[in-house]
Design a protein around this motif. Structure first.
Motif, mmCIF file in Angstrom:
data_model
loop_
_atom_site.group_PDB
_atom_site.id
_atom_site.type_symbol
_atom_site.label_atom_id
_atom_site.label_comp_id
_atom_site.label_asym_id
_atom_site.label_seq_id
_atom_site.Cartn_x
_atom_site.Cartn_y
_atom_site.Cartn_z
ATOM 1 N N VAL A 7 0.623 -1.035 0.008
ATOM 2 C CA VAL A 7 -0.004 0.086 0.178
ATOM 3 C C VAL A 7 0.991 1.454 -0.088
ATOM 4 C CG1 VAL A 7 -1.584 1.390 1.387
ATOM 5 C CG2 VAL A 7 -1.917 -1.200 0.993
ATOM 6 N N LYS A 8 1.676 1.153 0.765
ATOM 7 C CA LYS A 8 2.702 2.508 0.759
ATOM 8 C C LYS A 8 3.434 2.811 -0.462
ATOM 9 C CE LYS A 8 3.548 2.431 5.641
ATOM 10 N NZ LYS A 8 4.654 1.900 6.849
ATOM 11 N N LYS A 9 3.924 1.570 -1.158
ATOM 12 C CA LYS A 9 4.569 1.801 -2.463
ATOM 13 C C LYS A 9 3.314 2.256 -3.657
ATOM 14 C CE LYS A 9 8.108 -1.639 -2.814
ATOM 15 N NZ LYS A 9 8.566 -2.803 -3.627
ATOM 16 N N ALA A 10 2.189 1.623 -3.453
ATOM 17 C CA ALA A 10 1.226 2.150 -4.403
ATOM 18 C C ALA A 10 0.873 3.623 -4.030
ATOM 19 C CB ALA A 10 -0.129 1.198 -4.146
ATOM 20 N N LYS A 11 0.966 3.904 -2.883
ATOM 21 C CA LYS A 11 0.710 5.551 -2.532
ATOM 22 C C LYS A 11 1.791 6.378 -3.218
ATOM 23 C CE LYS A 11 -1.007 6.877 1.563
ATOM 24 N NZ LYS A 11 -1.104 7.034 2.921
ATOM 25 N N ARG A 12 3.042 5.699 -3.453
ATOM 26 C CA ARG A 12 4.003 6.483 -4.017
ATOM 27 C C ARG A 12 3.735 6.842 -5.495
ATOM 28 N NH1 ARG A 12 7.352 4.119 0.543
ATOM 29 N NH2 ARG A 12 7.963 2.670 -1.192
ATOM 30 N N GLY A 13 2.804 5.792 -5.845
ATOM 31 C CA GLY A 13 2.778 5.745 -7.597
ATOM 32 C C GLY A 13 3.198 4.469 -8.069
ATOM 33 N N ASN A 14 3.457 3.537 -7.360
ATOM 34 C CA ASN A 14 3.905 2.172 -7.927
ATOM 35 C C ASN A 14 2.886 1.283 -8.423
ATOM 36 O OD1 ASN A 14 4.594 -0.640 -8.161
ATOM 37 N ND2 ASN A 14 6.510 -0.192 -7.032
ATOM 38 N N GLU A 15 2.485 1.189 -9.709
ATOM 39 C CA GLU A 15 1.251 0.678 -10.266
ATOM 40 C C GLU A 15 1.178 -0.826 -10.201
ATOM 41 O OE1 GLU A 15 0.538 2.111 -14.251
ATOM 42 O OE2 GLU A 15 0.573 4.138 -13.799
ATOM 43 N N LYS A 16 2.424 -1.377 -10.095
ATOM 44 C CA LYS A 16 2.603 -2.898 -9.952
ATOM 45 C C LYS A 16 2.272 -3.184 -8.534
ATOM 46 C CE LYS A 16 5.498 -6.720 -10.478
ATOM 47 N NZ LYS A 16 6.833 -7.164 -9.897
ATOM 48 N N ALA A 17 2.561 -2.419 -7.576
ATOM 49 C CA ALA A 17 2.199 -2.919 -6.157
ATOM 50 C C ALA A 17 0.579 -2.559 -6.001
ATOM 51 C CB ALA A 17 2.694 -1.662 -5.209
ATOM 52 N N PHE A 18 0.020 -1.564 -6.733
ATOM 53 C CA PHE A 18 -1.542 -1.315 -6.819
ATOM 54 C C PHE A 18 -1.945 -2.626 -7.392
ATOM 55 C CE2 PHE A 18 -5.662 0.001 -8.417
ATOM 56 C CZ PHE A 18 -6.160 0.507 -7.382
ATOM 57 N N GLN A 19 -1.655 -3.249 -8.381
ATOM 58 C CA GLN A 19 -1.979 -4.155 -9.133
ATOM 59 C C GLN A 19 -2.083 -5.567 -8.217
ATOM 60 O OE1 GLN A 19 0.068 -5.005 -13.101
ATOM 61 N NE2 GLN A 19 -1.558 -6.789 -13.214
ATOM 62 N N GLU A 20 -1.084 -5.760 -7.463
ATOM 63 C CA GLU A 20 -0.715 -6.855 -6.591
ATOM 64 C C GLU A 20 -1.933 -6.767 -5.611
ATOM 65 O OE1 GLU A 20 3.262 -6.935 -5.393
ATOM 66 O OE2 GLU A 20 4.012 -7.275 -7.524
ATOM 67 N N LEU A 21 -2.035 -5.653 -5.263
ATOM 68 C CA LEU A 21 -3.032 -5.433 -4.198
ATOM 69 C C LEU A 21 -4.738 -5.986 -4.857
ATOM 70 C CD1 LEU A 21 -1.871 -2.297 -2.535
ATOM 71 C CD2 LEU A 21 -2.090 -4.375 -1.338
ATOM 72 N N ILE A 22 -4.961 -5.381 -5.925
ATOM 73 C CA ILE A 22 -5.748 -5.659 -6.535
ATOM 74 C C ILE A 22 -6.301 -7.428 -6.595
ATOM 75 C CG2 ILE A 22 -7.444 -5.481 -8.604
ATOM 76 C CD1 ILE A 22 -7.583 -2.914 -6.337
ATOM 77 N N GLU A 23 -5.197 -7.676 -7.182
ATOM 78 C CA GLU A 23 -5.325 -9.462 -7.493
ATOM 79 C C GLU A 23 -5.611 -9.969 -6.050
ATOM 80 O OE1 GLU A 23 -4.845 -11.409 -10.155
ATOM 81 O OE2 GLU A 23 -4.791 -9.679 -11.119
ATOM 82 N N LEU A 24 -5.180 -9.551 -5.000
ATOM 83 C CA LEU A 24 -5.522 -10.075 -3.588
ATOM 84 C C LEU A 24 -6.925 -9.893 -3.424
ATOM 85 C CD1 LEU A 24 -2.547 -9.000 -1.374
ATOM 86 C CD2 LEU A 24 -2.937 -11.323 -2.369
ATOM 87 N N GLU A 25 -7.671 -8.773 -3.790
ATOM 88 C CA GLU A 25 -8.988 -8.362 -3.145
ATOM 89 C C GLU A 25 -9.988 -8.689 -4.609
ATOM 90 O OE1 GLU A 25 -9.777 -7.377 -0.415
ATOM 91 O OE2 GLU A 25 -7.667 -7.438 0.422
ATOM 92 N N LYS A 26 -9.713 -9.057 -5.758
ATOM 93 C CA LYS A 26 -10.753 -8.822 -6.793
ATOM 94 C C LYS A 26 -11.789 -9.944 -6.680
ATOM 95 C CE LYS A 26 -8.086 -11.799 -9.796
ATOM 96 N NZ LYS A 26 -7.553 -11.909 -11.382
ATOM 97 N N ASN A 27 -11.391 -11.068 -6.194
ATOM 98 C CA ASN A 27 -12.509 -11.989 -5.794
ATOM 99 C C ASN A 27 -13.442 -11.524 -4.761
ATOM 100 O OD1 ASN A 27 -11.465 -14.042 -7.955
ATOM 101 N ND2 ASN A 27 -10.128 -14.826 -6.504
ATOM 102 N N LYS A 28 -13.098 -11.143 -3.762
ATOM 103 C CA LYS A 28 -13.958 -10.773 -2.753
ATOM 104 C C LYS A 28 -14.854 -9.546 -3.242
ATOM 105 C CE LYS A 28 -12.480 -8.287 0.605
ATOM 106 N NZ LYS A 28 -11.579 -7.458 1.801
ATOM 107 N N LEU A 29 -14.252 -8.338 -4.076
ATOM 108 C CA LEU A 29 -14.856 -7.433 -4.635
ATOM 109 C C LEU A 29 -16.193 -7.921 -5.347
ATOM 110 C CD1 LEU A 29 -12.087 -5.068 -5.503
ATOM 111 C CD2 LEU A 29 -13.901 -4.672 -3.805
ATOM 112 N N PHE A 30 -15.616 -8.947 -6.312
ATOM 113 C CA PHE A 30 -16.798 -9.594 -7.269
ATOM 114 C C PHE A 30 -17.734 -10.193 -6.597
ATOM 115 C CE2 PHE A 30 -18.519 -13.005 -9.816
ATOM 116 C CZ PHE A 30 -19.065 -12.231 -10.834
ATOM 117 N N ARG A 31 -17.499 -11.000 -5.569
ATOM 118 C CA ARG A 31 -18.711 -11.610 -4.882
ATOM 119 C C ARG A 31 -19.587 -10.558 -4.121
ATOM 120 N NH1 ARG A 31 -14.374 -14.859 -2.814
ATOM 121 N NH2 ARG A 31 -14.360 -13.790 -0.770
#
Length: 69
Positions: A7-31
């Motif tokens: 999250v800290k990396k994503a806040k600094r603009g790291n798009e890959k870190a944000f993508q990894e975070l979304i990969e962890l949450e996407k199934n829960k979001l969809f459900r």
């Protein structure tokens, strides 16, 4: 790497870190979205909108442990 560090990396603009975070949450979001709308296409649209809003506002996230909420 811990979620807080990603999250800290994503806040600094790291798009890959944000993508990894979304990969962890996407199934829960969809459900959750599917439970509300009972339609796969609409649920996918909701997930897409949610991810976009998270991406544009992640810099305002105060506590990294709240990312999944």
């Amino acid at each position: 790497m811990s979620i807080e560090k990603k999250v800290k990396k994503a806040k600094r603009g790291n798009e890959k870190a944000f993508q990894e975070l979304i990969e962890l949450e996407k199934n829960k979001l969809f459900r959750i979205a599917y439970l509300y709308v009972k339609n796969e296409a609409d649920a996918l649209d909701i997930v897409q909108d949610t991810i976009y809003k998270a991406f544009i506002s992640i810099k305002r996230l105060k506590d990294p442990s709240y990312f999944s909420t």
